[in-house]
Each structure stands twice: as structure tokens, then as C-alpha cells.
Enzyme design. Structure first.
Site, mmCIF file in Angstrom:
data_model
loop_
_atom_site.group_PDB
_atom_site.id
_atom_site.type_symbol
_atom_site.label_atom_id
_atom_site.label_comp_id
_atom_site.label_asym_id
_atom_site.label_seq_id
_atom_site.Cartn_x
_atom_site.Cartn_y
_atom_site.Cartn_z
ATOM 1 N N GLU A 169 0.833 -1.209 0.000
ATOM 2 C CA GLU A 169 0.000 0.000 0.000
ATOM 3 C C GLU A 169 0.865 1.257 0.000
ATOM 4 O O GLU A 169 0.621 2.198 -0.768
ATOM 5 C CB GLU A 169 -0.933 0.015 1.222
ATOM 6 C CG GLU A 169 -1.931 -1.139 1.301
ATOM 7 C CD GLU A 169 -2.909 -1.189 0.130
ATOM 8 O OE1 GLU A 169 -3.093 -0.166 -0.548
ATOM 9 O OE2 GLU A 169 -3.480 -2.269 -0.114
ATOM 10 N N ASN A 211 1.200 3.909 -3.123
ATOM 11 C CA ASN A 211 0.858 5.318 -2.925
ATOM 12 C C ASN A 211 1.958 6.254 -3.426
ATOM 13 O O ASN A 211 1.675 7.275 -4.057
ATOM 14 C CB ASN A 211 0.597 5.595 -1.439
ATOM 15 C CG ASN A 211 -0.826 5.250 -1.038
ATOM 16 O OD1 ASN A 211 -1.657 4.939 -1.891
ATOM 17 N ND2 ASN A 211 -1.108 5.300 0.259
ATOM 18 N N ARG A 251 -9.654 4.949 -7.408
ATOM 19 C CA ARG A 251 -9.128 4.164 -6.281
ATOM 20 C C ARG A 251 -10.097 4.127 -5.100
ATOM 21 O O ARG A 251 -11.040 4.904 -5.033
ATOM 22 C CB ARG A 251 -7.759 4.689 -5.868
ATOM 23 C CG ARG A 251 -6.726 4.485 -7.012
ATOM 24 C CD ARG A 251 -5.336 4.903 -6.629
ATOM 25 N NE ARG A 251 -4.823 4.202 -5.469
ATOM 26 C CZ ARG A 251 -4.335 2.972 -5.496
ATOM 27 N NH1 ARG A 251 -4.281 2.296 -6.630
ATOM 28 N NH2 ARG A 251 -3.885 2.410 -4.392
HETATM 29 N N1 ADP Z 1 2.906 9.045 -0.912
HETATM 30 C C1 ADP Z 1 1.872 9.902 -1.155
HETATM 31 N N2 ADP Z 1 2.082 11.077 -1.795
HETATM 32 C C2 ADP Z 1 1.064 11.935 -2.029
HETATM 33 N N3 ADP Z 1 -0.211 11.699 -1.668
HETATM 34 C C3 ADP Z 1 -0.493 10.554 -1.017
HETATM 35 C C4 ADP Z 1 0.517 9.600 -0.730
HETATM 36 N N4 ADP Z 1 -0.046 8.576 -0.063
HETATM 37 C C5 ADP Z 1 -1.351 8.883 0.046
HETATM 38 N N5 ADP Z 1 -1.630 10.080 -0.521
HETATM 39 C C6 ADP Z 1 -2.964 10.750 -0.557
HETATM 40 O O1 ADP Z 1 -3.786 10.143 0.412
HETATM 41 C C7 ADP Z 1 -4.984 9.656 -0.206
HETATM 42 C C8 ADP Z 1 -5.466 8.420 0.509
HETATM 43 O O2 ADP Z 1 -4.532 7.364 0.347
HETATM 44 P P1 ADP Z 1 -4.995 5.855 0.525
HETATM 45 O O3 ADP Z 1 -5.726 5.697 1.808
HETATM 46 O O4 ADP Z 1 -3.811 4.992 0.344
HETATM 47 O O5 ADP Z 1 -6.041 5.602 -0.642
HETATM 48 P P2 ADP Z 1 -5.870 5.536 -2.241
HETATM 49 O O6 ADP Z 1 -4.468 5.161 -2.549
HETATM 50 O O7 ADP Z 1 -6.824 4.507 -2.660
HETATM 51 O O8 ADP Z 1 -6.215 6.895 -2.764
HETATM 52 C C9 ADP Z 1 -4.618 9.441 -1.657
HETATM 53 O O9 ADP Z 1 -5.735 9.472 -2.491
HETATM 54 C C10 ADP Z 1 -3.646 10.595 -1.901
HETATM 55 O O10 ADP Z 1 -4.337 11.791 -2.172
#
Ligand code: ADP
Ligand code: ADP
Lengths: 121, 150, 150, 121
Positions: B48, B52, B105
Site C-alpha cells: 500500500e 501510494n 481508487r
Molecule cells: N505518498 C503519497 N504522496 C502523495 N499523496 C499521497 C501519498 N499517499 C497517500 N496520498 C494521498 O492520500 C490519499 C489516501 O490514500 P490511501 O488511503 O492509500 O487511498 P488511495 O491510494 O486509494 O487513494 C490518496 O488518495 C492521496 O491523495
């Protein structure tokens, strides 16, 4: 990842194996969409995940995206061959509540077909 | 040095490396006498966080670097996943279950990380990058019977 | 950037990490459609080079760092194993089959690396460290049948 | 790595499994030495490597060190269950030439015992 697709009545059976993650998401999505396009009479989706060793939220997203497509026409989704890693992800995401679980593909087909023709399961 | 072992991975932000990261961290963790289910959790959390960084942090651009640092303390694994990508403007909101800035997503990544690990801490500076630090205590499985295991 | 993918590993000079390095590099290589036998060769070469850094380079001291860089070119894997340990005074002699400075060992490490890989280059400065660079061309196995492989 | 040791007549059978490398070398050496010390009438060594997925020169060093010990008293070394990764290392190192290969442990025991009592194999 490997995908084996079979149409049985109004059910599309997808036998998945390997690791279902971001790396294979596009490929899996394309194969499932193609099968749904090619078989307009398919109403239900059955995922046999017996040989899936890993599933993450990217993989689950592909599965739920296809469920969304069929559910707008009253289609249902079932899983067979659930192993611990997949089961855990389905439970954590609440997908167990909006899908059906069966031991075998045959059971899944029979139940979804009946449910689809008669009353809801 | 207080940790027992250290592994650092640096790799390109391509989807092929999500699995490489998972397998490497799992191999590193296997030094502790952990259960299959604990290994599954750790693989899930790594997957995960790395996904991300690839999708959100680097918007799918393949030439950036993601760094994972894994440290084994006595009975605890600490994993840090770092990118120097877009960063997260509102961390609290981002961590909410079901929230995603990408309509394709599910918004379950952080939620899975929190279920799989004992603690998840996110530090992020918009325009600078994101660091996710996760820990998990490893209990030896009483079911494992490794009479001759080295 | 001319390579297709890059992985860098840094880890402590402890025997537990020989297997971690092997597994990580094998997972990285698996992106190419390689054969089981090619993977075995690559694991073997990594194992020999990393073991040498631990035993000879760092004389078994556990707190030093070993760095592996793996690059995938079109159809060629390049692996570099680096330590900042004792170094090798006479590289030519060290690479001779059966030569070892440790009476408990076989002196077959370099010989195995040369058998497993297409090329092995050793650079070393006594007191500064050793870098072993190995390449192997990966031919897709015609026996592999991946109809739906992603 | 796991090691299972059994004495059969004048043969010590070592069933190895897993990855035999630097990380397990000390442990393997200690177990084999202990078994040889505890069983002074053991003359020959049989390694069943059916379940060995990896062997490198550190692991081979442990095996050859024990062969050195028994060979000074006329002992012989045999392998059974050779799989590709182990076979390759034995071939590259020339160990195939100073050892015997059999399909089964029974065959190995019978042959080593006969060879030990009569003429060399
Ligand atoms: N490494 C990252 N860099 C930038 N934004 C991130 C990162 N990880 C997460 N995010 C932000 O947090 C939100 C939620 O992440 P997550 O719970 O993993 O759900 P998803 O990947 O399905 O969108 C993402 O949609 C994104 O906007
Ligand atoms: N990373 C290293 N640092 C210092 N010396 C090394 C290193 N690698 C190899 N050597 C030297 O080269 C010799 C031969 O190495 P090798 O062929 O791997 O056999 P072995 O490890 O069995 O001694 C070693 O005995 C050692 O003296």
C-alpha cells in the site's frame, strides 16, 4: 498473475492466480472489461481466488470496479476458494458484506443463477 | 546501534517494484520467527505504501526514487517508506477510510496499513514528499516448530 | 537514464542478510522472463559476493554496510556488490580457483561467480574496500508459456 | 535450514532442507561434528539433498570439511536426491568426482557398506 476466464450461463468466472497488485491491475482490468464487452448476457461475476497469494487495495479496486458495472444491472459477485490473505482484505474492506462466498464454482453458479431468476439470495 | 538488523532499499517508481519491495521486506522479516499471517500483513502494508508513492507521490512518473528502510529491534519491525513527490496537504483527511483524490481508487490504503501494522505515522510536506513510518511487534508463533532451525 | 529498472540494497554485514540479498535480487530479476536456472545462477553469484564481503571484507564484524546495486538493461542484469572493508592486495591471485586466505574456506567463491555470470570484474583498494561487478544476459525461456502473464 | 540425522550401520545419513549458506554453516557444521563424535563407528556420509533449494561455497565447505574427516579413515561420501541447484555446485567444484550419487538412501547405504567391506566402488 494469471487469469483464466470462462462464461457459464449468465456468470463470468475469473480464475485468478499469483499476486494481484498495482503491477497487474491494468492488465486484469482490461481482461475483465473485454470479457464483459464480449459477453453482453453475462450478469454475475465469480472470482475463484484459490491460487491468489496476495491482494492489495489496487487489486481490490479492479474487482470492485467490475462489480459496480454489473451491479447496476442487478448482477451479483461471488468468491470461491478464499484463502487467508484474500479473505482478510475482503473482510477489512467490507466486501464480504456485498458479495457471496461459496466453496466451489458450481455452487456459486447455481446460487447466483437461481438468485438472479427468482428472489434475491 | 540499538537495532539488530537494518535493510535499506532504493528503487525506481515503477509498478514492477511493488512486488520486489514486498518480497525483500518479507525476507528481511523472516529472520524473526514470525507467522505466515504476520508476513502477509507486512507485505500488505509495504504494498500500500509503495503503491501510494508511485501513484500519488510521483503521479505515475517512472524515474523517481522510493526508499524503504527496515529496522529490526528486539521483537519489533520498523518500516519507513519515503518519496520526494507531491506530498499530502491534509494528512488527517488523507488517512480517512474511503478518502481518495483519485476517483479510480478505493481510499483504503492507509486504512489497510493501520489494520496490518501496530502503528502508522505519516509525515508529509506538500511539494517535498511523504514519509510513512510503520511498526509491528512480531510474536513468535507457538505453532511453528523449528527444532533445527538456525 | 538508459537502464529499465534499478534497485539498490544496503544492509548490515551479518550472515542473516545473505539470504535477504539473494531473494531481493532474484525478485528484481524475475521481471525479465528468465529461467529457473538463470535465477539459481544469479542467487549463487550474489551469495558468494555478499559472503565474501562479510567474511573477508569485514572479518565477520556485524556493524558494517554492504551495498548491492542491480540494474536491468534491455536483456542484461548488472549487479554490483560493494564493501568498504579490508580490500584485496592481489586481485589476480584472489580470483584463482582454490585460493583462499582462510584455511576453513574452499577458495571457490570467485570461480562460482565466473561460472554463474557472463562477466565478473573486481576492483579493490587495500584498506578501502572491494567492488565486484557482474553481468548476465537473460534469455527468455522458450519453455515458459505465459499466455496471460502481465 | 533443517537437518535430520540418522545412523544406519556405518553410514551417517544427513537429510538437509532449505538454503545452505553462510548463515547456517556454523549450525550445520556443529550438528554434523556432534553426530560424528557421538557415533564413532560411523564411517560413511550420505547427504540427502532432495529438499535443498540452495547451496553455495560456504555450505559446500561444511560438507567437504566433514568428508575430509571421514576420508582419512577410508570413509566415503554419497549424495541422494540431487536437484539442479545442488548438482550444479557439486559439478563446478569437482565434488561429483570424489563422491557417489544414488537415487535412494537405501541404495547409497547398501553400496557404501559393500564398498567399505570389499573392494572400492
Ligand atoms: N505518498 C503519497 N504522496 C502523495 N499523496 C499521497 C501519498 N499517499 C497517500 N496520498 C494521498 O492520500 C490519499 C489516501 O490514500 P490511501 O488511503 O492509500 O487511498 P488511495 O491510494 O486509494 O487513494 C490518496 O488518495 C492521496 O491523495
Ligand atoms: N570482499 C572481499 N574483501 C576482501 N577480500 C576478499 C573479498 N572477496 C574475496 N577476497 C579475498 O579473495 C580470496 C578468494 O575469494 P573466494 O574465491 O571467494 O574464496 P573464499 O571465500 O573461499 O576464500 C579470499 O580468501 C579473500 O582473501
Amino acid at each position: 498473475m494469471q487469469v483464466e476466464l470462462e462464461v457459464n450461463g449468465r456468470c463470468l468466472i475469473a480464475r485468478l492466480s499469483g499476486e494481484i497488485d498495482l503491477n497487474v491491475a491494468d492488465n486484469l482490468r482490461a481482461q475483465l472489461e473485454q470479457a464483459l464487452n464480449d459477453n453482453p448476457n453475462v450478469r454475475h461475476l465469480i472470482f475463484n481466488t484459490r491460487n491468489v497469494s496476495f491482494l492489495d487495495s489496487s487489486g481490490l479496486g479492479v474487482i470492485l470496479g467490475r462489480y459496480k458495472r454489473i451491479s447496476t444491472h442487478g448482477g451479483k459477485m461471488a468468491f470461491t476458494g478464499l484463502q487467508d490473505p484474500v479473505r482478510k482484505v475482503l473482510e477489512l474492506s467490507g466486501v464480504t458484506k456485498l458479495s457471496y462466498q461459496f466453496s466451489t464454482e458450481e455452487e456459486a453458479v447455481t446460487n447466483l443463477e437461481q438468485g438472479g431468476m427468482g428472489s434475491e439470495l | 546501534m540499538n537495532y539488530k538488523n537494518l535493510l535499506r532499499l532504493e528503487f525506481l517508481s515503477v509498478p514492477e517494484n511493488v512486488g520486489v519491495a514486498r518480497v525483500s521486506i518479507a525476507a528481511f522479516t523472516s529472520q524473526l520467527d514470525c507467522t505466515v499471517s504476520q508476513l502477509d500483513d507486512i507485505k500488505g502494508a509495504v504494498s500500500e505504501a509503495v503503491s501510494n508513492s508511485i501513484i500519488h507521490g510521483y503521479k505515475g512518473e517512472p524515474h523517481h526514487i522510493i526508499t524503504i528502510t527496515a529496522k529490526l529491534w528486539d521483537d519489533t519491525l520498523e518500516i519507513t517508506v519515503e518519496d520526494t513527490g507531491t506530498g499530502i496537504p491534509d494528512i488527517k483527511r488523507a488517512m480517512q477510510s474511503g478518502y481518495s483524490t483519485n476517483p479510480e481508487r478505493l481510499g483504503l490504503g492507509f486504512s489497510f496499513m493501520r489494520s496490518f501494522m501496530d502503528s502508522v505515522r505519516v509525515e508529509s510536506i506538500p511539494g517535498k514528499g511523504t514519509t510513512v513510518t510503520m511498526t509491528k511487534k512480531i510474536f513468535a508463533s507457538s505453532l511453528n516448530n523449528h527444532a533445527y532451525e538456525s
